[in-house]
Write a protein that holds these residues in place. Structure first.
Motif, short mmCIF file in Angstrom:
data_model
loop_
_atom_site.label_atom_id
_atom_site.label_comp_id
_atom_site.label_asym_id
_atom_site.label_seq_id
_atom_site.Cartn_x
_atom_site.Cartn_y
_atom_site.Cartn_z
N ARG A 81 13.93 33.19 0.09
CA ARG A 81 14.38 31.76 0.80
C ARG A 81 16.00 31.79 0.33
NH1 ARG A 81 9.95 28.91 -0.35
NH2 ARG A 81 10.81 27.98 -2.49
N TYR A 82 15.87 32.17 -0.93
CA TYR A 82 17.55 31.87 -1.61
C TYR A 82 18.30 32.97 -0.87
CZ TYR A 82 21.27 32.01 -5.14
OH TYR A 82 22.29 32.20 -5.78
N LEU A 83 17.90 34.34 -0.55
CA LEU A 83 18.38 35.20 0.11
C LEU A 83 19.07 34.61 1.53
CD1 LEU A 83 19.73 38.26 0.31
CD2 LEU A 83 17.53 38.81 1.06
N GLU A 84 18.10 34.01 2.43
CA GLU A 84 18.24 33.60 3.59
C GLU A 84 19.36 32.67 3.51
OE1 GLU A 84 14.51 32.06 5.08
OE2 GLU A 84 13.80 34.33 5.14
N GLN A 85 19.39 31.61 2.64
CA GLN A 85 20.37 30.80 2.46
C GLN A 85 21.65 31.23 2.27
OE1 GLN A 85 19.73 28.04 -0.74
NE2 GLN A 85 17.71 27.43 0.09
N GLU A 86 21.77 32.28 1.35
CA GLU A 86 22.94 32.53 0.86
C GLU A 86 23.47 33.76 1.87
OE1 GLU A 86 24.68 31.91 -2.13
OE2 GLU A 86 23.47 30.34 -1.66
N THR A 87 22.72 34.34 2.88
CA THR A 87 23.32 35.20 3.64
C THR A 87 23.88 34.24 4.78
OG1 THR A 87 21.46 36.61 3.21
CG2 THR A 87 22.68 37.00 5.48
N ALA A 88 23.21 33.10 5.05
CA ALA A 88 23.90 32.27 6.03
C ALA A 88 25.23 31.77 5.42
CB ALA A 88 22.76 31.25 6.38
N HIS A 89 25.07 31.58 4.29
CA HIS A 89 26.47 30.95 3.64
C HIS A 89 27.39 32.00 3.43
CE1 HIS A 89 28.57 28.43 0.82
NE2 HIS A 89 28.61 29.45 0.00
N TRP A 90 27.10 33.22 3.32
CA TRP A 90 28.02 34.10 3.33
C TRP A 90 28.80 34.51 4.92
CZ3 TRP A 90 30.69 36.94 0.21
CH2 TRP A 90 31.33 38.31 0.66
N HIS A 91 27.82 34.31 5.78
CA HIS A 91 28.52 34.56 7.15
C HIS A 91 29.37 33.38 7.58
CE1 HIS A 91 26.44 38.23 8.08
NE2 HIS A 91 25.17 37.48 8.02
N THR B 87 32.54 34.01 5.53
CA THR B 87 33.39 35.32 6.06
C THR B 87 33.98 34.84 7.34
OG1 THR B 87 31.41 36.45 6.46
CG2 THR B 87 32.46 37.06 4.66
N SER B 88 33.20 34.42 8.17
CA SER B 88 33.66 34.21 9.49
C SER B 88 35.01 33.16 9.34
CB SER B 88 32.71 33.61 10.37
OG SER B 88 32.31 32.48 10.18
N ALA B 89 34.71 32.16 8.47
CA ALA B 89 35.89 31.20 8.41
C ALA B 89 37.17 31.87 7.88
CB ALA B 89 35.44 29.81 7.43
N ILE B 90 36.88 32.61 6.82
CA ILE B 90 38.08 33.55 6.23
C ILE B 90 38.67 34.41 7.43
CG2 ILE B 90 38.74 35.24 4.73
CD1 ILE B 90 36.81 34.01 2.86
N SER B 91 37.82 34.95 8.35
CA SER B 91 38.17 35.97 9.20
C SER B 91 39.07 35.17 10.33
CB SER B 91 37.08 36.53 10.02
OG SER B 91 36.14 36.98 9.20
N ARG B 92 38.47 34.02 10.74
CA ARG B 92 39.30 33.12 11.79
C ARG B 92 40.66 32.77 11.17
NH1 ARG B 92 34.54 30.35 12.71
NH2 ARG B 92 35.10 28.79 11.24
#
Lengths: 881, 111
Positions: free
Chosen positions: B86-96, B99-104
């Motif tokens: 569950r933590y991995l799912e959360q953190e993955t979503a958070h990572w995305h 990173t997309s915010a940073i990319s933008r």
């Protein structure tokens, strides 16, 4: 938080299975290294190179292990455990030090824990009522005393007019007799109260209900509330008691409820069997002459004691303005409610403070012991320092050592102090009503705190000193020839001075207090206490012998005559109060002929033999005689203080004193007797000599009957015969409160004597600890100087010279210690006299004796090791070198 | 050549969880897998690997079991717990999201 469930096994393992974790770590990393070595080898490295590279890549196996250990929980606890293990090993290695240190902790902590549990209920325990800080005493004051009772009419005015109290209640103690058909008569300790009494204290009944104002009406059905103790004792805790009538004072009263056990606890009303409402009649409600009520009030929320005090003083002024025949020299005073009187409380706090000095002396001793031990371990510490043991780590180890010691000592001290507390509670407090000494978590916490503080104080200082020592210096020295550096030596001298000073301060405090109390209680009471036996009777209002006032008088006279016939009884009297060890039973505001303001005086009624029985001396005029009967001129005998105050410079004989109001019934003053004084610890004076007036029982009558006997025999034998005399007169009449005057007097001062005994014991303990401490330090330092002394003796110094050499230092230190202690003792005396202004100071001879004793003890502690040092064989010492 | 930047705080945990999400592995295999997947871009020393694994284990995200490895030696195999997944799912979503915010932000054109 599901993950915590998964985390539990790993964490438990980390905490509980330390070795398993270590092994896993080894295996895991070894596996990694092996795999990596294989991989490296496959890339063509030599086996050795492959292995080396694998170990480098993992950043060092040991280092990685250490980083993994850091992740594990409770790192500090594991380190501490290691320190503790190491400390225990060290203590096992030096048993003499360990025993001395543990014993010191046991004495210091034990003493403090014991006095804490004895004084805890008096000093720190809150009263068992909701918001006890809002409950106050309302006292009437007069030039003689600051805690007079109130009259019913004044009470009702106070209650009706005040706006500062939520409740204002009044109480009075009374004895009633319980005489159930077919059972022997029993006396009950009764508290008569106003209807709002239970509402004020806010404690709910255990069974049934309490009574209210509705029950406190003249003509209302008679009700009573039972105390837990009486309910258990007499009714076996039967809950069906509620609603049952019991036969009290020859009438029937309905039991409406039972109070919980704790409600009896407070000291200020003592053991109570039942509570009953006053149900005062209209006539009683208008009575301003009979002052017998004690008032308690609950402040309204937000009202301060000072505001309420001012408001009540204003109301008192109004009442005085409206009633011109009241004593105008009095006033009203509010005081916070406390279990014991404020003086006793302050004294207890003082005693409590003094026992901390015992702990302090114990700390000094331990610091000394630890210092000696640290010096002996200086090499070990230096080596540990040299191979990289951090100073912090060494300090921590030292601290852990002392904490381990103090914990061991504390663990022994706690059960010991429980035992002492129980001893004190059963021996000394057995007679003291209402005080319940229990062993509580607070005591445990306190003892534990003491042990920790002791450990920290005596551990930290020597450790810090040792950590300052130069490693090189220590390592260069030969272990045996090593003398302490200048720092520790100064420190040790400081400790000796401190020890002497603390012991002297403690001794001085204890002596001032104990001697002061002795001087107060040794005040001449004005009558001869020894050889007097007292007993009480409670005449029910109805009964074959007591229906008419005349019948009662006849009964009193017969009783007295029969009692006087008991062999060994030289004098017998019947009186309205028991032996005057604390106060008399009643006080009345009298009118004085030719004066408008009334005079408040104790009002005692007695048969003529009263003065002879107590041996109160006649100063002027005459005493009562059998001729002072109804129908003859009413007479009164007053004490010197009263005569002097009312008719200064005049002959009081022939003057008249009477009741206030339209019908004074003047009584002629026929005699003046010596003052009867009571020891007083209150603020106004050390001796309470109130005005005292005595009237013939034959002209007044009384409901409370006390028999006073003076005997030249064993009082116990007399007691049995007195019972026989009374039961021959009336088998239904219980005789109770049989007590010798000496015992009654001792009961008055029981708690103060207890305090004195405890203090004396603890100051003795402090002195002993200090002496042992000095002895230990001097022994140690002479042992260190053994080679020097041996050398001197080998070179021809005589024993006396060596003795003096050691003693010289002791004399100096003792003088400094005594000087410091004297300054501290003076400051302490200042504190004591501000706490208890009327405590007489001890005599100069006692003060000098105390100092001399301290000097003697200190010098004795110095001379024994000095003497031993002078006896050493120089050859032995030199060969040792 | 400049030193590759340190892993962003907590990123190593994310990588370890992701690797273990695929299959239970022992420490050395995890280290190999990390090197394989990320190439030289992410340099994780073997020395930091183990404390990180132990921390995750104590935190309850992963659990360990001693089993016989492919070479017949006993090894400590780590696998993901349910909480870890569950933590991995959360953190993955958070990572995305991060990173997309940073990319933008980084995609903004200078004018």
């Amino acid at each position: 938080m599901g993950r915590w469930i998964y985390a539990i096994p790993a964490r438990l393992k980390a905490i509980l299975l330390r070795q398993r974790i270590e092994r896993d770590l080894d295996d895991e990393l070894a596996f990694h290294v092996a795999m990596q070595t294989r991989a490296n080898a496959r890339e063509g490295m030599s086996d050795a190179e492959a292995y080396r590279r694998a170990r480098i890549e993992i950043d060092g196996v040991e280092q990685t292990k250490e980083r993994s250990r850091d992740v594990l929980p409770l790192r500090w606890a594991r380190d501490a455990m290691q320190d503790v293990r190491y400390g225990l090993r060290g203590l096992r290695k030096s048993p003499r030090f360990t025993i001395a240190a543990v014993l010191t902790v046991v004495l210091g902590v034990g003493a403090n824990a014991t006095i804490f549990s004895v004084l805890n209920p008096l000093l720190f325990k809150p009263l068992p009522y909701p918001e006890p800080e809002r409950i106050v005493n309302v006292f009437r004051t007069s030039p003689q005393s600051d805690r007079w009772p109130h009259s019913m009419a004044n009470y009702l005015d106070h209650r009706a007019r005040n706006t500062v109290f939520e409740h204002l209640a009044a109480i009075n103690w009374e004895d009633t007799s319980l005489a159930e058909p077919g059972q022997p008569a029993e006396r009950l300790f009764t508290l008569r109260t106003t209807g709002n009494f239970f509402a004020l204290f806010g404690v709910a009944p255990l069974v049934g209900r309490t009574y209210t104002d509705a029950d406190d009406q003249a003509g209302a059905a008679e009700v009573a509330v039972l105390s837990y103790g009486f309910w258990q004792r007499h009714f076996n805790g039967d809950p069906a008691i509620v609603g049952r009538p019991i036969r009290i004072n020859a009438g029937y009263t309905t039991v409406v409820g039972v109070m919980p056990r704790d409600f009896e606890y407070p000291l200020f009303w003592g053991n109570i069997d039942i509570w009953r409402p006053f149900a005062a009649s209209a006539q009683q409600r208008q009575d301003r002459g009979n002052n017998f009520l004690r008032e308690f009030a609950r402040l309204k929320p937000g009202v301060t004691l000072e505001q309420a005090d001012a408001a009540m003083k204003a109301i008192d002024m109004q009442i005085l303005a409206e009633n011109t025949n009241l004593d105008r020299r009095g006033g009203i005073r509010l005081a916070e409610l406390s279990l014991v009187n404020p003086v006793m409380r302050r004294m207890s706090a003082f005693a409590f403070g003094l026992t901390f000095l015992v702990l302090l002396i114990a700390c000094v001793n331990l610091a000394n012991l630890q210092l000696a031990r640290t010096a002996a371990r200086a090499r070990e510490f230096a080596i540990r320092g040299a191979i990289g043991g951090g100073k912090g780590r060494l300090l921590r180890q030292s601290l852990t050592d002392s904490l381990v010691l103090s914990m061991v000592g504390g663990a022994i001290a706690i059960p010991l102090s429980f035992w002492c507390t129980r001893l004190i509670a059963t021996r000394q407090f057995a007679d003291l009503q209402g005080v319940r000494i229990t062993i509580e978590p607070a005591t445990l916490a306190f003892a534990f705190g003491c042990a920790v503080i002791t450990g920290v104080i005596f551990g930290a200082v020597p450790a810090w000193l040792a950590s300052r020592a130069d490693i090189n210096d220590v390592l260069k020295q030969h272990p045996q020839s090593m003398t302490a550096g200048r720092g520790p030596q100064r420190f040790r001298q400081g400790l000796i001075v401190a020890e002497i000073a603390f012991a002297l301060i403690m001794l001085a405090g204890a002596v001032s207090l104990v001697r002061g109390l002795q001087r107060i209680t040794a005040v001449d009471p004005g009558w001869r206490v020894d050889g007097v036996l007292a007993a009480r009777l409670n005449l029910p209002p109805v009964g074959p012998n007591y229906t008419t006032p005349e019948a009662r008088r006849v009964f009193f006279q017969t009783l007295r005559d029969r009692a006087a016939e008991i062999p060994g009884v030289t004098h017998a009297a019947v009186s309205s109060s028991s032996v005057p060890t604390a106060t008399f039973g009643t006080s009345t505001a009298f009118a004085v002929e030719g004066r408008t303001d009334p005079v408040l005086a104790y009002n005692e009624r007695a048969t003529p033999e009263y003065f002879e029985t107590l041996q109160v001396p006649l100063r002027r005029g005459r005493l009562f005689t059998a001729d002072d009967r109804v129908g003859r001129t009413p007479v009164i005998v007053i004490n010197e203080a009263m005569a002097r105050a009312i008719w200064p410079g005049e002959d009081p004989i022939g003057k008249r004193i009477g009741n206030r109001g339209p019908n004074p019934n003047w009584r002629e003053v026929v005699g003046v007797v010596g003052d009867i004084t009571f020891p007083s610890f209150g603020a106004s004076s050390s001796v309470d000599t109130a005005f005292q007036a005595f009237m013939p029982l034959a002209q007044t009558g009384t409901q409370f009957v006390n028999i006073l006997l003076r005997t030249n025999r064993e009082p116990d034998a007399i007691a049995a015969e007195l019972r026989r005399v009374v039961s021959a007169l009336d088998p239904d009449l219980p005789v109770y409160g049989l007590v010798t005057a000496r015992a009654a007097e001792e009961r008055q001062t029981a708690s103060l004597r207890l305090l004195g005994n405890v203090l004396a014991g603890f100051s003795g303990l402090g002195l002993l600890l200090a002496a042992l401490g000095i002895f230990g330090v001097v022994s140690y330092s002479t042992a260190q100087r053994a080679s020097e002394l041996g050398m001197r003796m080998a070179l021809g110094a005589r024993q006396s010279v060596v003795l003096w050499l050691v003693l010289k230092q002791g004399v100096g230190l003792t003088m400094v210690g005594v000087a410091v202690g004297m300054a501290g003792g003076l400051a302490l005396g200042r504190v004591l006299s501000s706490l208890m202004p009327n405590l007489p100071a001890p005599e100069l001879s006692v003060v000098i004796g105390t100092f001399a004793f301290m000097v003697f003890v200190a010098l004795a502690a110095f001379s024994i090791p000095a003497w031993r040092a002078s006896k050493t064989n120089p050859m032995l010492v030199l060969r040792h070198e | 050549m400049s030193k590759p930047p340190d892993l962003v705080q907590g990123t190593l945990d994310l990588l370890l969880l992701k690797i273990l999400a695929l299959e239970p592995l022992h420490g050395w295999a995890i280290s190999q897998r990390l090197k394989q997947v990320s190439g030289d871009e992410l340099q994780v020393s073997d020395g930091s690997l183990y404390p990180a694994l132990h921390k995750l284990e104590l935190g309850g995200w992963i659990t360990a079991e001693w089993k016989t490895s492919e070479l017949g030696r006993r090894a400590k195999f780590y696998s993901l717990t349910r909480a870890g997944r569950r933590y991995l799912e959360q953190e993955t979503a958070h990572w995305h999201r991060l990173t997309s915010a940073i990319s933008r932000v980084l995609a903004l054109k200078e004018t």
